[in-house]
Design an enzyme around this catalytic site. Structure first.
Site, PDB file in Angstrom:
ATOM      1  N   ASP A   1      43.343  27.445  45.780  1.00 21.74           N
ATOM      2  CA  ASP A   1      43.739  28.829  46.016  1.00 21.74           C
ATOM      3  C   ASP A   1      42.447  29.624  46.203  1.00 21.74           C
ATOM      4  OD1 ASP A   1      45.477  31.146  46.068  1.00 21.74           O
ATOM      5  OD2 ASP A   1      44.752  31.583  44.051  1.00 21.74           O
TER       6      ASP A   1
ATOM      7  N   ASP B   1      42.121  33.670  46.122  1.00 24.05           N
ATOM      8  CA  ASP B   1      41.962  34.921  45.378  1.00 24.05           C
ATOM      9  C   ASP B   1      42.077  34.697  43.879  1.00 24.05           C
ATOM     10  OD1 ASP B   1      41.685  36.545  47.715  1.00 24.05           O
ATOM     11  OD2 ASP B   1      43.831  36.247  48.058  1.00 24.05           O
TER      12      ASP B   1
ATOM     13  N   ASP C   1      44.824  30.171  40.003  1.00 22.49           N
ATOM     14  CA  ASP C   1      44.849  31.092  38.862  1.00 22.49           C
ATOM     15  C   ASP C   1      46.242  31.619  38.556  1.00 22.49           C
ATOM     16  OD1 ASP C   1      45.053  34.342  39.856  1.00 22.49           O
ATOM     17  OD2 ASP C   1      44.748  32.791  41.366  1.00 22.49           O
TER      18      ASP C   1
END
Length: 220
Positions: free
Chosen positions: A7, A9, A182
């Site tokens: 991922d 961001d 996250d």
């Protein structure tokens, strides 16, 4: 060969490029601060709580791309990359990416953020593949709408599978596969790889990772 998915961001980046791009355009006076900043914050909070309507958000996020020529957008993005994004890239994040690339893994970023914003960022990491939400274009200009399925939640699985099929591969082609994220929004894809890793995770993902014995790391 291993498969390694990241991922972007708040995972490889110590911040959110989608949110930051809108804030950058607001600071430049391209978007109206009074109207757009509140919407940007609202959508970001919805993303964090898992209630985001991705199509409603994309109507907001992709609209500025349709209002300006590509040359101007590219010039703004170069400024954005230098002043906003590079400070979000930590040494640990660069090292982790380099370790997987050096081992010969097939490496990609898989992100809901659109490919106009994320493409140059992914190249900054030296990552060769990007699976992202795609802004539609007509005659070389952005339309302000997405093309195809957004790479969001379970959509990331379908988009990754389509990308791998284009290479003559599938998720089962790999002895080991990783997905670093996250966000609890990425649980569908994290549950499909052999080595899910929670990176500076939100509370929901942290609890899930701890309950399932997944590694929890920090890149900050």
């Amino acid at each position: 060969m291993d498969l390694v998915l990241f991922d972007l961001d708040n995972t490889l980046l110590a911040g959110d490029s989608d949110f930051a791009w809108a804030q950058f355009l607001i600071a430049k006076g391209v978007l109206d601060r009074e109207v757009q900043e509140a919407k940007n914050v609202q959508f970001y909070e919805q993303y964090k709580t898992g209630t985001l309507d991705i199509f409603e958000f994309l109507d907001f996020q992709l609209a500025p791309l349709a209002r300006h020529p590509r040359a101007q957008l590219d010039a703004w993005h170069r400024e954005f990359l230098h002043g906003t994004i590079r400070p979000m890239i930590t040494t640990r994040a660069r090292q982790l990416v380099a370790e997987h690339l050096d081992r010969g893994a097939l490496v990609a970023v898989v992100t809901a953020t659109n490919s106009f914003v994320t493409g140059p960022i992914v190249r900054e990491f030296g990552i060769p593949h990007l699976v992202a939400t795609i802004p539609a274009q007509e005659n070389g200009a952005f339309t302000g709408k997405p093309r195809g399925l957004p790479a969001f939640k379970a959509g990331k699985i379908e988009r990754v599978e389509t990308w791998l099929e284009s290479l003559g591969l599938y998720l089962g082609s790999f002895e080991r596969s990783w997905f670093y994220s996250d966000s609890h929004n990425d649980l569908p894809l994290m549950s499909r790889v052999s080595n899910p890793v929670a990176v500076d995770p939100d509370d929901t993902l942290r609890a899930h990772a701890q309950n399932h014995g997944w590694p929890v790391i920090s890149l900050r």
